[in-house]
Design a protein around this motif. Structure first.
Motif, PDB file in Angstrom:
ATOM      1  N   SER A  39       0.822  -1.225   0.000  1.00  0.00           N
ATOM      2  CA  SER A  39       0.000   0.000   0.000  1.00  0.00           C
ATOM      3  C   SER A  39       0.852   1.270   0.000  1.00  0.00           C
ATOM      4  CB  SER A  39      -0.885   0.014   1.255  1.00  0.00           C
ATOM      5  OG  SER A  39      -0.049   0.201   2.407  1.00  0.00           O
ATOM      6  N   GLY A  40       2.088   1.154   0.480  1.00  0.00           N
ATOM      7  CA  GLY A  40       2.915   2.351   0.626  1.00  0.00           C
ATOM      8  C   GLY A  40       2.476   3.210   1.793  1.00  0.00           C
ATOM      9  N   VAL A  74      11.284  -8.972  16.868  1.00  0.00           N
ATOM     10  CA  VAL A  74      11.034 -10.399  16.642  1.00  0.00           C
ATOM     11  C   VAL A  74       9.644 -10.565  16.013  1.00  0.00           C
ATOM     12  CG1 VAL A  74      10.872 -12.670  17.752  1.00  0.00           C
ATOM     13  CG2 VAL A  74      12.445 -10.937  18.665  1.00  0.00           C
ATOM     14  N   ARG A 102       2.716   2.292   8.520  1.00  0.00           N
ATOM     15  CA  ARG A 102       2.185   1.303   9.470  1.00  0.00           C
ATOM     16  C   ARG A 102       2.949   1.424  10.790  1.00  0.00           C
ATOM     17  NH1 ARG A 102      -2.469  -1.087   7.361  1.00  0.00           N
ATOM     18  NH2 ARG A 102      -2.206  -1.451   5.124  1.00  0.00           N
TER      19      ARG A 102
HETATM   20  N1  F42 Z   1       4.054  -8.845  17.662  1.00  0.00           N
HETATM   21  C1  F42 Z   1       5.201  -9.511  17.313  1.00  0.00           C
HETATM   22  O1  F42 Z   1       5.243 -10.152  16.267  1.00  0.00           O
HETATM   23  N2  F42 Z   1       6.321  -9.444  18.111  1.00  0.00           N
HETATM   24  C2  F42 Z   1       6.341  -8.751  19.278  1.00  0.00           C
HETATM   25  O2  F42 Z   1       7.372  -8.693  19.950  1.00  0.00           O
HETATM   26  C3  F42 Z   1       5.132  -8.053  19.666  1.00  0.00           C
HETATM   27  C4  F42 Z   1       5.045  -7.306  20.851  1.00  0.00           C
HETATM   28  C5  F42 Z   1       3.877  -6.580  21.157  1.00  0.00           C
HETATM   29  C6  F42 Z   1       3.792  -5.781  22.322  1.00  0.00           C
HETATM   30  C7  F42 Z   1       2.639  -5.052  22.587  1.00  0.00           C
HETATM   31  C8  F42 Z   1       1.539  -5.141  21.729  1.00  0.00           C
HETATM   32  O3  F42 Z   1       0.425  -4.445  22.002  1.00  0.00           O
HETATM   33  C9  F42 Z   1       1.598  -5.933  20.576  1.00  0.00           C
HETATM   34  C10 F42 Z   1       2.757  -6.661  20.282  1.00  0.00           C
HETATM   35  N3  F42 Z   1       2.845  -7.436  19.141  1.00  0.00           N
HETATM   36  C11 F42 Z   1       4.000  -8.123  18.804  1.00  0.00           C
HETATM   37  C12 F42 Z   1       1.726  -7.480  18.160  1.00  0.00           C
HETATM   38  C13 F42 Z   1       2.060  -6.506  17.006  1.00  0.00           C
HETATM   39  O4  F42 Z   1       1.869  -5.188  17.462  1.00  0.00           O
HETATM   40  C14 F42 Z   1       1.160  -6.779  15.792  1.00  0.00           C
HETATM   41  O5  F42 Z   1      -0.177  -6.521  16.107  1.00  0.00           O
HETATM   42  C15 F42 Z   1       1.284  -8.196  15.299  1.00  0.00           C
HETATM   43  O6  F42 Z   1       2.668  -8.517  15.163  1.00  0.00           O
HETATM   44  C16 F42 Z   1       0.601  -8.384  13.967  1.00  0.00           C
HETATM   45  O7  F42 Z   1       1.197  -7.516  13.029  1.00  0.00           O
HETATM   46  P1  F42 Z   1       0.597  -7.481  11.532  1.00  0.00           P
HETATM   47  O8  F42 Z   1       1.416  -6.504  10.734  1.00  0.00           O
HETATM   48  O9  F42 Z   1       0.459  -8.868  11.020  1.00  0.00           O
HETATM   49  O10 F42 Z   1      -0.849  -6.840  11.794  1.00  0.00           O
HETATM   50  C17 F42 Z   1      -1.946  -7.093  10.933  1.00  0.00           C
HETATM   51  C18 F42 Z   1      -3.156  -7.342  11.793  1.00  0.00           C
HETATM   52  C19 F42 Z   1      -2.178  -5.840  10.079  1.00  0.00           C
HETATM   53  O11 F42 Z   1      -1.885  -4.744  10.515  1.00  0.00           O
HETATM   54  N4  F42 Z   1      -2.693  -6.062   8.880  1.00  0.00           N
HETATM   55  C20 F42 Z   1      -3.032  -4.954   8.010  1.00  0.00           C
HETATM   56  C21 F42 Z   1      -4.393  -5.217   7.404  1.00  0.00           C
HETATM   57  O12 F42 Z   1      -4.966  -4.260   6.869  1.00  0.00           O
HETATM   58  O13 F42 Z   1      -4.848  -6.375   7.482  1.00  0.00           O
HETATM   59  C22 F42 Z   1      -2.008  -4.817   6.888  1.00  0.00           C
HETATM   60  C23 F42 Z   1      -0.689  -4.386   7.445  1.00  0.00           C
HETATM   61  C24 F42 Z   1       0.376  -4.138   6.402  1.00  0.00           C
HETATM   62  O14 F42 Z   1       1.478  -3.760   6.758  1.00  0.00           O
HETATM   63  N5  F42 Z   1       0.075  -4.341   5.067  1.00  0.00           N
HETATM   64  C25 F42 Z   1       1.072  -4.126   4.051  1.00  0.00           C
HETATM   65  C26 F42 Z   1       0.784  -2.841   3.274  1.00  0.00           C
HETATM   66  O15 F42 Z   1       1.179  -2.737   2.122  1.00  0.00           O
HETATM   67  O16 F42 Z   1       0.230  -1.902   3.860  1.00  0.00           O
HETATM   68  C27 F42 Z   1       1.103  -5.334   3.114  1.00  0.00           C
HETATM   69  C28 F42 Z   1       2.294  -6.155   3.401  1.00  0.00           C
HETATM   70  C29 F42 Z   1       2.328  -7.396   2.492  1.00  0.00           C
HETATM   71  O17 F42 Z   1       3.287  -7.528   1.711  1.00  0.00           O
HETATM   72  O18 F42 Z   1       1.368  -8.195   2.564  1.00  0.00           O
END
Ligand code: F42
Length: 148
Positions: A50-51, A70, A54
């Protein structure tokens, strides 16, 4: 140079709220993992597709001014999505308390990964349990100041 783009909050409301609280208070609040009292940082990355901007709360593991993040996702079978952002563009920002800095993320392997894995587990022991839960090798990124 701070990352530019439109901020897209996490679809997980509790994550969106924690990021907002952390940023609003300069890390004085919203700085622990849910139900715990261990410190947390906020990692800002660029969406690989998406650019968009996040922001992801992660456990704080710091050593000599560098950090390790991690991609554990609690030991889930799949990487968290932010993993792919860092692989696509290593430029990140990391906020640790009131300080937000331009950083570069680099995925770790070999002996360097082992050294940082020990630091991560020492800082947050559940990481060891998460690794036991999955065949996926949890990715580690060292996050270092962009200005060296
Ligand atoms: N997660 C960890 O993995 N490690 C940790 O140490 C950690 C600590 C932590 C401490 C406190 C807290 O509140 C949360 C903690 N978490 C930890 C959870 C962390 O904050 C995230 O919620 C979790 O790791 C999941 O991250 P995620 O990026 O998978 O989140 C998903 C739900 C998300 O945001 N999805 C979005 C969506 O719309 O579904 C997309 C996000 C994204 O970056 N999309 C990319 C884009 O282009 O925008 C696409 C990327 C691609 O190529 O697919």
């Amino acid at each position: 140079m701070p990352l530019e783009g439109e901020y897209e909050p996490s679809p997980q409301k509790w994550v969106e709220d924690q990021v907002a609280l952390y940023e609003r208070t300069g890390g004085a609040e919203g700085n622990h993992q849910p139900g715990g009292d261990l410190p947390v940082v906020i990692l800002t990355s660029l969406g690989a597709k998406s650019g968009k901007i996040r922001k992801t709360p992660l456990m704080r593991v710091e050593h000599d001014g560098s950090y390790v993040v991690v991609a554990s996702l609690g030991g889930a079978p799949k990487h968290p999505v932010w993993y792919y952002n860092l692989k696509a563009d290593p430029r990140v920002e990391l906020q640790d308390g009131p300080r937000k800095r331009d950083m570069i993320a680099r995925e770790l392997s070999g002996a360097e990964r082992e050294q940082w894995w020990e630091r991560a587990v020492a800082a947050y022991p559940p990481y060891a349990d998460y690794q036991l839960k999955t065949d996926r090798v949890l990715p580690l990124f060292v996050v270092e100041p962009a200005d060296g």
